[in-house]
Design an enzyme around this catalytic site. Sequence first.
Site, PDB file in Angstrom:
ATOM      1  N   ASN A  88       0.814  -1.230   0.000  1.00  0.00           N
ATOM      2  CA  ASN A  88       0.000   0.000   0.000  1.00  0.00           C
ATOM      3  C   ASN A  88       0.844   1.276   0.000  1.00  0.00           C
ATOM      4  O   ASN A  88       0.453   2.291  -0.572  1.00  0.00           O
ATOM      5  CB  ASN A  88      -0.911  -0.024   1.234  1.00  0.00           C
ATOM      6  CG  ASN A  88      -1.582   1.300   1.500  1.00  0.00           C
ATOM      7  OD1 ASN A  88      -2.563   1.663   0.845  1.00  0.00           O
ATOM      8  ND2 ASN A  88      -1.045   2.060   2.452  1.00  0.00           N
ATOM      9  N   PHE A  93       3.487  13.633  -5.259  1.00  0.00           N
ATOM     10  CA  PHE A  93       3.710  15.081  -5.165  1.00  0.00           C
ATOM     11  C   PHE A  93       2.381  15.790  -5.427  1.00  0.00           C
ATOM     12  O   PHE A  93       1.574  15.317  -6.229  1.00  0.00           O
ATOM     13  CB  PHE A  93       4.751  15.529  -6.198  1.00  0.00           C
ATOM     14  CG  PHE A  93       6.155  15.177  -5.807  1.00  0.00           C
ATOM     15  CD1 PHE A  93       6.955  16.094  -5.137  1.00  0.00           C
ATOM     16  CD2 PHE A  93       6.687  13.917  -6.079  1.00  0.00           C
ATOM     17  CE1 PHE A  93       8.242  15.775  -4.756  1.00  0.00           C
ATOM     18  CE2 PHE A  93       7.977  13.584  -5.704  1.00  0.00           C
ATOM     19  CZ  PHE A  93       8.761  14.517  -5.043  1.00  0.00           C
ATOM     20  N   LYS A  94       2.186  16.910  -4.762  1.00  0.00           N
ATOM     21  CA  LYS A  94       0.966  17.698  -4.994  1.00  0.00           C
ATOM     22  C   LYS A  94       1.052  18.349  -6.375  1.00  0.00           C
ATOM     23  O   LYS A  94       2.158  18.592  -6.889  1.00  0.00           O
ATOM     24  CB  LYS A  94       0.828  18.789  -3.928  1.00  0.00           C
ATOM     25  CG  LYS A  94       0.779  18.260  -2.503  1.00  0.00           C
ATOM     26  CD  LYS A  94      -0.534  17.556  -2.213  1.00  0.00           C
ATOM     27  CE  LYS A  94      -0.530  16.946  -0.826  1.00  0.00           C
ATOM     28  NZ  LYS A  94      -1.521  15.882  -0.652  1.00  0.00           N
ATOM     29  N   SER A 138      -3.838   2.260  -8.937  1.00  0.00           N
ATOM     30  CA  SER A 138      -4.662   3.466  -9.025  1.00  0.00           C
ATOM     31  C   SER A 138      -5.325   3.465 -10.397  1.00  0.00           C
ATOM     32  O   SER A 138      -4.891   2.731 -11.292  1.00  0.00           O
ATOM     33  CB  SER A 138      -3.733   4.683  -8.916  1.00  0.00           C
ATOM     34  OG  SER A 138      -4.406   5.856  -9.278  1.00  0.00           O
ATOM     35  N   TYR A 190       3.552  10.164 -11.172  1.00  0.00           N
ATOM     36  CA  TYR A 190       2.694   9.253 -10.401  1.00  0.00           C
ATOM     37  C   TYR A 190       2.030   8.237 -11.337  1.00  0.00           C
ATOM     38  O   TYR A 190       2.010   7.037 -11.051  1.00  0.00           O
ATOM     39  CB  TYR A 190       1.655  10.068  -9.630  1.00  0.00           C
ATOM     40  CG  TYR A 190       0.747   9.245  -8.747  1.00  0.00           C
ATOM     41  CD1 TYR A 190       1.187   8.769  -7.509  1.00  0.00           C
ATOM     42  CD2 TYR A 190      -0.555   8.942  -9.138  1.00  0.00           C
ATOM     43  CE1 TYR A 190       0.346   8.016  -6.694  1.00  0.00           C
ATOM     44  CE2 TYR A 190      -1.399   8.196  -8.325  1.00  0.00           C
ATOM     45  CZ  TYR A 190      -0.951   7.742  -7.109  1.00  0.00           C
ATOM     46  OH  TYR A 190      -1.789   6.991  -6.300  1.00  0.00           O
ATOM     47  N   VAL A 192       3.108   7.197 -14.236  1.00  0.00           N
ATOM     48  CA  VAL A 192       4.115   6.235 -14.721  1.00  0.00           C
ATOM     49  C   VAL A 192       4.419   5.208 -13.625  1.00  0.00           C
ATOM     50  O   VAL A 192       4.504   4.002 -13.888  1.00  0.00           O
ATOM     51  CB  VAL A 192       5.406   6.961 -15.162  1.00  0.00           C
ATOM     52  CG1 VAL A 192       6.484   5.956 -15.553  1.00  0.00           C
ATOM     53  CG2 VAL A 192       5.113   7.900 -16.337  1.00  0.00           C
ATOM     54  N   LYS A 194       2.531   4.145 -11.245  1.00  0.00           N
ATOM     55  CA  LYS A 194       1.421   3.207 -11.014  1.00  0.00           C
ATOM     56  C   LYS A 194       1.198   2.292 -12.221  1.00  0.00           C
ATOM     57  O   LYS A 194       0.808   1.138 -12.069  1.00  0.00           O
ATOM     58  CB  LYS A 194       0.154   3.980 -10.640  1.00  0.00           C
ATOM     59  CG  LYS A 194       0.230   4.638  -9.257  1.00  0.00           C
ATOM     60  CD  LYS A 194       0.344   3.605  -8.128  1.00  0.00           C
ATOM     61  CE  LYS A 194       0.299   4.242  -6.757  1.00  0.00           C
ATOM     62  NZ  LYS A 194       0.357   3.276  -5.647  1.00  0.00           N
ATOM     63  N   THR A 225      -7.972  11.307   1.707  1.00  0.00           N
ATOM     64  CA  THR A 225      -6.752  11.054   2.490  1.00  0.00           C
ATOM     65  C   THR A 225      -5.814  12.250   2.341  1.00  0.00           C
ATOM     66  O   THR A 225      -6.056  13.145   1.522  1.00  0.00           O
ATOM     67  CB  THR A 225      -5.990   9.799   1.984  1.00  0.00           C
ATOM     68  OG1 THR A 225      -5.509  10.074   0.657  1.00  0.00           O
ATOM     69  CG2 THR A 225      -6.860   8.560   1.977  1.00  0.00           C
TER      70      THR A 225
HETATM   71  P1  NDP Z   1      -1.590   8.548   2.307  1.00  0.00           P
HETATM   72  O1  NDP Z   1      -0.624   9.577   1.840  1.00  0.00           O
HETATM   73  O2  NDP Z   1      -2.701   8.911   3.196  1.00  0.00           O
HETATM   74  O3  NDP Z   1      -0.778   7.348   3.018  1.00  0.00           O
HETATM   75  C1  NDP Z   1       0.363   6.816   2.428  1.00  0.00           C
HETATM   76  C2  NDP Z   1       1.033   5.898   3.417  1.00  0.00           C
HETATM   77  O4  NDP Z   1       2.242   5.388   2.820  1.00  0.00           O
HETATM   78  C3  NDP Z   1       1.454   6.618   4.709  1.00  0.00           C
HETATM   79  O5  NDP Z   1       1.272   5.754   5.792  1.00  0.00           O
HETATM   80  C4  NDP Z   1       2.936   6.881   4.465  1.00  0.00           C
HETATM   81  O6  NDP Z   1       3.683   7.017   5.649  1.00  0.00           O
HETATM   82  C5  NDP Z   1       3.296   5.596   3.730  1.00  0.00           C
HETATM   83  N1  NDP Z   1       4.608   5.651   3.104  1.00  0.00           N
HETATM   84  C6  NDP Z   1       5.097   6.543   2.229  1.00  0.00           C
HETATM   85  N2  NDP Z   1       6.380   6.255   1.934  1.00  0.00           N
HETATM   86  C7  NDP Z   1       6.699   5.132   2.648  1.00  0.00           C
HETATM   87  C8  NDP Z   1       7.862   4.347   2.782  1.00  0.00           C
HETATM   88  N3  NDP Z   1       8.981   4.658   2.156  1.00  0.00           N
HETATM   89  N4  NDP Z   1       7.822   3.264   3.584  1.00  0.00           N
HETATM   90  C9  NDP Z   1       6.699   2.946   4.236  1.00  0.00           C
HETATM   91  N5  NDP Z   1       5.564   3.662   4.186  1.00  0.00           N
HETATM   92  C10 NDP Z   1       5.574   4.745   3.392  1.00  0.00           C
HETATM   93  O7  NDP Z   1      -2.118   7.859   0.985  1.00  0.00           O
HETATM   94  P2  NDP Z   1      -3.445   7.012   0.656  1.00  0.00           P
HETATM   95  O8  NDP Z   1      -3.921   6.308   1.847  1.00  0.00           O
HETATM   96  O9  NDP Z   1      -4.331   7.903  -0.111  1.00  0.00           O
HETATM   97  O10 NDP Z   1      -2.843   5.970  -0.401  1.00  0.00           O
HETATM   98  C11 NDP Z   1      -2.666   4.597  -0.121  1.00  0.00           C
HETATM   99  C12 NDP Z   1      -2.415   3.893  -1.436  1.00  0.00           C
HETATM  100  O11 NDP Z   1      -3.534   4.063  -2.302  1.00  0.00           O
HETATM  101  C13 NDP Z   1      -1.216   4.439  -2.208  1.00  0.00           C
HETATM  102  O12 NDP Z   1      -0.573   3.368  -2.860  1.00  0.00           O
HETATM  103  C14 NDP Z   1      -1.870   5.367  -3.216  1.00  0.00           C
HETATM  104  O13 NDP Z   1      -1.041   5.583  -4.334  1.00  0.00           O
HETATM  105  C15 NDP Z   1      -3.108   4.596  -3.552  1.00  0.00           C
HETATM  106  N6  NDP Z   1      -4.193   5.364  -4.135  1.00  0.00           N
HETATM  107  C16 NDP Z   1      -4.825   6.332  -3.403  1.00  0.00           C
HETATM  108  C17 NDP Z   1      -5.896   7.015  -3.951  1.00  0.00           C
HETATM  109  C18 NDP Z   1      -6.648   8.033  -3.186  1.00  0.00           C
HETATM  110  O14 NDP Z   1      -7.622   8.596  -3.741  1.00  0.00           O
HETATM  111  N7  NDP Z   1      -6.283   8.346  -1.941  1.00  0.00           N
HETATM  112  C19 NDP Z   1      -6.380   6.737  -5.320  1.00  0.00           C
HETATM  113  C20 NDP Z   1      -5.640   5.683  -5.988  1.00  0.00           C
HETATM  114  C21 NDP Z   1      -4.612   5.038  -5.398  1.00  0.00           C
HETATM  115  P3  NDP Z   1       3.928   8.448   6.344  1.00  0.00           P
HETATM  116  O15 NDP Z   1       2.712   8.778   7.139  1.00  0.00           O
HETATM  117  O16 NDP Z   1       5.137   8.184   7.197  1.00  0.00           O
HETATM  118  O17 NDP Z   1       4.174   9.443   5.249  1.00  0.00           O
END
Ligand code: NDP
Length: 273
Positions: A88, A93-94, A138, A190, A192, A194, A225
């Site tokens: 997960n 990046f924003k 995604s 992002y 690329v 995914k 999120t």
């Molecule tokens: P968030 O940014 O809320 O959470 C991302 C999580 O990944 C955080 O816990 C973050 O930790 C962790 N993380 C980032 N880098 C690392 C690392 N190097 N090692 C371990 N953990 C890490 O994102 P979402 O919950 O929205 O996204 C979850 C997944 O769903 C992602 O793969 C995202 O690409 C995908 N996704 C999300 C969508 C959405 O609408 N939200 C849509 C489509 C896909 P920390 O808190 O320390 O930064």
Amino acid sequence: MSPKLAIVTGANKGIGFAIVRGLCKRFDGVVYLTSRDEERGKTAVLELNKEGLNPKYHQLDITDSKSLEVFRDYIKEKYGGIDVLVNNAAIAFKTNATEPVAVQAAETLRVNYFAVLATCEILFPLLRNGARVVNISSSCGHLSNIPSESLRNQLKDPKLTIPELSTLMNKYIKEAKQGTQSAEWGNSSYNVSKVGLTALTMIQQRLLSDRDIKVNAVHPGYVDTDMTSHKGPLSIYEGAAAPLFLALDAPDTVRGQYVWYDKRIVNWDGQRP
Ligand code: NDP
């Protein structure tokens, strides 16, 4: 006998947190909430404890090979194998980020593609027969996001290997450094990363076809999120529904698929839904 084991990466918040919560409620075994930052992870565990849910905790930074090895050794010693792995953790990046495209490309691919690949390389040897791997991709991971037909053909080639896919991902980073990436790859690192993860899912399933292991990619929906600056309409619990379906409920015949948040199987290299 060792209990069954489920692991979720990047689970201290967002969709990963909600997946851990769902697994704690329904998975018949031990559930690991992992996070790169120990304090954030332990706070998340306490949050779930308040609901009477008891995930275990371990630190895991997917970009840190030492962290991956320590976790692998710990799991191997304590449980012997893995039954559910949810990849997960990711970054985005924003849209108004000021970092140059070259920096965004290298960092996004480093985490969302290469670190997920490293996680799989380290943990896959522990997968038990019958295991399920859920790669959180995604809608951005749909192949139609890549403008170049030639690249699309390479990415969907059923003979594509992981080293070849990694070479393509590195080619993107190189072109982004030169500023020549957008015509062939589009404008989003992002996307690329995914697309790379979805392509990786297809290869991983092929490589594991002689074992009863299911590897699928999923689009969790547009979710409220930090990653989306809370613009997504779905709650984290709604976003966890399709990943939980793949981890727990999908028929064994669902393998090497790209699944949408409403649990529909979507044609990854066909028309965009
Ligand atoms: P968030 O940014 O809320 O959470 C991302 C999580 O990944 C955080 O816990 C973050 O930790 C962790 N993380 C980032 N880098 C690392 C690392 N190097 N090692 C371990 N953990 C890490 O994102 P979402 O919950 O929205 O996204 C979850 C997944 O769903 C992602 O793969 C995202 O690409 C995908 N996704 C999300 C969508 C959405 O609408 N939200 C849509 C489509 C896909 P920390 O808190 O320390 O930064």
